[in-house]
Design a protein around this motif. Structure first.
Motif, PDB file in Angstrom:
ATOM      1  N   TYR A 228       0.841  -1.205   0.000  1.00  0.00           N
ATOM      2  CA  TYR A 228       0.000   0.000   0.000  1.00  0.00           C
ATOM      3  C   TYR A 228       0.874   1.253   0.000  1.00  0.00           C
ATOM      4  O   TYR A 228       0.646   2.195  -0.784  1.00  0.00           O
ATOM      5  N   ALA A 229       1.895   1.270   0.854  1.00  0.00           N
ATOM      6  CA  ALA A 229       2.774   2.439   0.940  1.00  0.00           C
ATOM      7  C   ALA A 229       3.520   2.667  -0.366  1.00  0.00           C
ATOM      8  O   ALA A 229       3.690   3.815  -0.805  1.00  0.00           O
ATOM      9  N   ILE A 230       3.982   1.595  -1.002  1.00  0.00           N
ATOM     10  CA  ILE A 230       4.688   1.730  -2.278  1.00  0.00           C
ATOM     11  C   ILE A 230       3.779   2.358  -3.334  1.00  0.00           C
ATOM     12  O   ILE A 230       4.192   3.247  -4.091  1.00  0.00           O
ATOM     13  N   LEU A 231       2.528   1.913  -3.390  1.00  0.00           N
ATOM     14  CA  LEU A 231       1.587   2.489  -4.350  1.00  0.00           C
ATOM     15  C   LEU A 231       1.345   3.965  -4.064  1.00  0.00           C
ATOM     16  O   LEU A 231       1.312   4.797  -4.976  1.00  0.00           O
ATOM     17  N   PRO A 236       1.069   9.090  -6.330  1.00  0.00           N
ATOM     18  CA  PRO A 236       0.387   9.893  -5.303  1.00  0.00           C
ATOM     19  C   PRO A 236      -1.018  10.342  -5.699  1.00  0.00           C
ATOM     20  O   PRO A 236      -1.782  10.779  -4.841  1.00  0.00           O
ATOM     21  N   MET A 237      -1.349  10.213  -6.984  1.00  0.00           N
ATOM     22  CA  MET A 237      -2.703  10.591  -7.402  1.00  0.00           C
ATOM     23  C   MET A 237      -3.746   9.561  -6.978  1.00  0.00           C
ATOM     24  O   MET A 237      -4.950   9.828  -6.997  1.00  0.00           O
ATOM     25  N   LEU A 238      -3.284   8.368  -6.569  1.00  0.00           N
ATOM     26  CA  LEU A 238      -4.203   7.337  -6.109  1.00  0.00           C
ATOM     27  C   LEU A 238      -4.751   7.703  -4.732  1.00  0.00           C
ATOM     28  O   LEU A 238      -3.998   7.989  -3.809  1.00  0.00           O
ATOM     29  N   ARG A 239      -6.061   7.665  -4.585  1.00  0.00           N
ATOM     30  CA  ARG A 239      -6.658   7.854  -3.274  1.00  0.00           C
ATOM     31  C   ARG A 239      -6.469   6.576  -2.456  1.00  0.00           C
ATOM     32  O   ARG A 239      -6.284   5.496  -3.020  1.00  0.00           O
ATOM     33  N   PRO A 240      -6.516   6.661  -1.134  1.00  0.00           N
ATOM     34  CA  PRO A 240      -6.330   5.465  -0.298  1.00  0.00           C
ATOM     35  C   PRO A 240      -7.218   4.299  -0.697  1.00  0.00           C
ATOM     36  O   PRO A 240      -6.763   3.157  -0.766  1.00  0.00           O
ATOM     37  N   GLU A 241      -8.491   4.574  -0.981  1.00  0.00           N
ATOM     38  CA  GLU A 241      -9.400   3.486  -1.341  1.00  0.00           C
ATOM     39  C   GLU A 241      -9.036   2.886  -2.698  1.00  0.00           C
ATOM     40  O   GLU A 241      -9.241   1.679  -2.933  1.00  0.00           O
ATOM     41  N   GLU A 242      -8.476   3.705  -3.609  1.00  0.00           N
ATOM     42  CA  GLU A 242      -8.063   3.182  -4.912  1.00  0.00           C
ATOM     43  C   GLU A 242      -6.837   2.276  -4.765  1.00  0.00           C
ATOM     44  O   GLU A 242      -6.754   1.219  -5.411  1.00  0.00           O
ATOM     45  N   ALA A 243      -5.892   2.692  -3.934  1.00  0.00           N
ATOM     46  CA  ALA A 243      -4.727   1.845  -3.677  1.00  0.00           C
ATOM     47  C   ALA A 243      -5.154   0.530  -3.059  1.00  0.00           C
ATOM     48  O   ALA A 243      -4.634  -0.540  -3.395  1.00  0.00           O
ATOM     49  N   LEU A 245      -8.054  -1.037  -3.467  1.00  0.00           N
ATOM     50  CA  LEU A 245      -8.689  -1.868  -4.483  1.00  0.00           C
ATOM     51  C   LEU A 245      -7.654  -2.503  -5.406  1.00  0.00           C
ATOM     52  O   LEU A 245      -7.788  -3.666  -5.795  1.00  0.00           O
ATOM     53  N   LEU A 246      -6.606  -1.768  -5.753  1.00  0.00           N
ATOM     54  CA  LEU A 246      -5.566  -2.300  -6.626  1.00  0.00           C
ATOM     55  C   LEU A 246      -4.811  -3.460  -5.977  1.00  0.00           C
ATOM     56  O   LEU A 246      -4.261  -4.325  -6.662  1.00  0.00           O
ATOM     57  N   LEU A 247      -4.790  -3.485  -4.659  1.00  0.00           N
ATOM     58  CA  LEU A 247      -4.111  -4.561  -3.941  1.00  0.00           C
ATOM     59  C   LEU A 247      -5.023  -5.748  -3.665  1.00  0.00           C
ATOM     60  O   LEU A 247      -4.627  -6.703  -3.006  1.00  0.00           O
ATOM     61  N   GLY A 248      -6.258  -5.648  -4.153  1.00  0.00           N
ATOM     62  CA  GLY A 248      -7.183  -6.766  -3.970  1.00  0.00           C
ATOM     63  C   GLY A 248      -8.095  -6.631  -2.781  1.00  0.00           C
ATOM     64  O   GLY A 248      -8.918  -7.512  -2.511  1.00  0.00           O
TER      65      GLY A 248
END
Length: 268
Positions: A228-231, A236-243, A245-248
């Motif tokens: 999550y931190a790497i994403l 940085p344009m990714l919102r927390p909830e988007e990061a 979701l990308l991690l599953g």
């Protein structure tokens, strides 16, 4: 505090204690038996598998990692997930690299991302491949033309209270293996930043490694938080909830954990 080549700073980030030690001179390095560089210790305060949510520790790791990686923004990053995926207490590196959707993100918002390119490698262990890990990573770095390596690995704790509840971030060029060896990461040919998570400790006889009975859960939680931190740092344009979701993960899982006061399995 500045004490003859050593600066120490302690602060609270997102509710977690973060200790930063900068070793600035050869004399200070010799005194501490360390290499010149920055050493950051993030104290979770409880085993990772007991956290009700990973969002706060993920944001804390984001801020710490951002500070360390900032000098390399605009360059090429290679993330190296060290460890043995078949051993629960040593599977952190693969848990991170196999979670990151770097192929999906390779063409996403190129104008807003912080690195020119990001790749990852999971070199496995020499017992299986008969290849020295440093040689494998060096070959990938050359092929990818990377400017920096970020090593992710489970490490040995020195005290029982560190087990599964601290993160160690360092610019000092690599991690020490469970057997005590420190590979010569300078052979990679580029700067090396490391992120370690203590998941085992030496037994009193010095011949065995002991770990938490819930090490697999701790490794899974730590791996999710690091990924999550790497994403969040790289994109940085990714919102927390988007990061998430990308991690599953799912935002609804996170909200449910917050509303219900947590669950047995931590969610981002």
């Amino acid at each position: 505090m500045d004490n003859k080549g050593i600066t120490v700073d302690e602060k609270n980030i997102c509710g977690f204690s973060v200790l930063t030690v900068d070793v600035l001179t050869p004399e200070a390095a010799a005194k501490l038996d360390r290499v010149i560089g920055r050493y950051v210790t993030i104290d979770v305060g409880t085993p990772m598998y007991q956290l009700l949510s990973l969002r706060a520790i993920g944001e804390c790791l984001t801020k710490c990692l951002e500070t360390v990686l900032e000098p390399y923004f605009g360059k090429r990053l290679c993330i190296c997930g060290l460890g043995n995926p078949s051993m629960p207490s040593d599977a952190l590196g693969p848990a991170v690299t196999q979670t990151l959707p770097l192929g999906v993100l390779s063409d996403f918002a190129p104008e807003g991302r912080r690195f020119a390119d990001v790749c990852s490698v999971t070199p496995g262990i020499a017992l299986h491949s008969n290849l020295e890990t440093v040689r494998v990573v060096a070959a990938v770095v050359r092929e990818a033309q990377a400017d920096l390596v970020l090593l992710i690995d489970a490490i040995a704790a020195t005290e029982p209270e560190q087990l599964c509840q601290r993160f160690h971030l360092s610019t000092a060029g690599g991690v020490r293996l469970y057997n005590g060896d420190r590979p010569d990461w300078s052979r990679v040919g580029v700067p090396v930043v490391s992120m370690g998570f203590p998941a085992a400790i030496a037994a009193a006889d010095g011949e065995r490694l002991l770990t938490d009975t819930r090490a697999a859960e701790a490794i899974a939680a730590a791996g999710s938080a690091i990924a999550y931190a790497i994403l969040r740092v790289g994109w940085p344009m990714l919102r927390p909830e988007e990061a998430t979701l990308l991690l599953g993960g799912t935002a609804s899982n996170f909200e449910q954990a917050e509303e219900m006061g947590g669950s047995d399995n931590a969610a981002i």
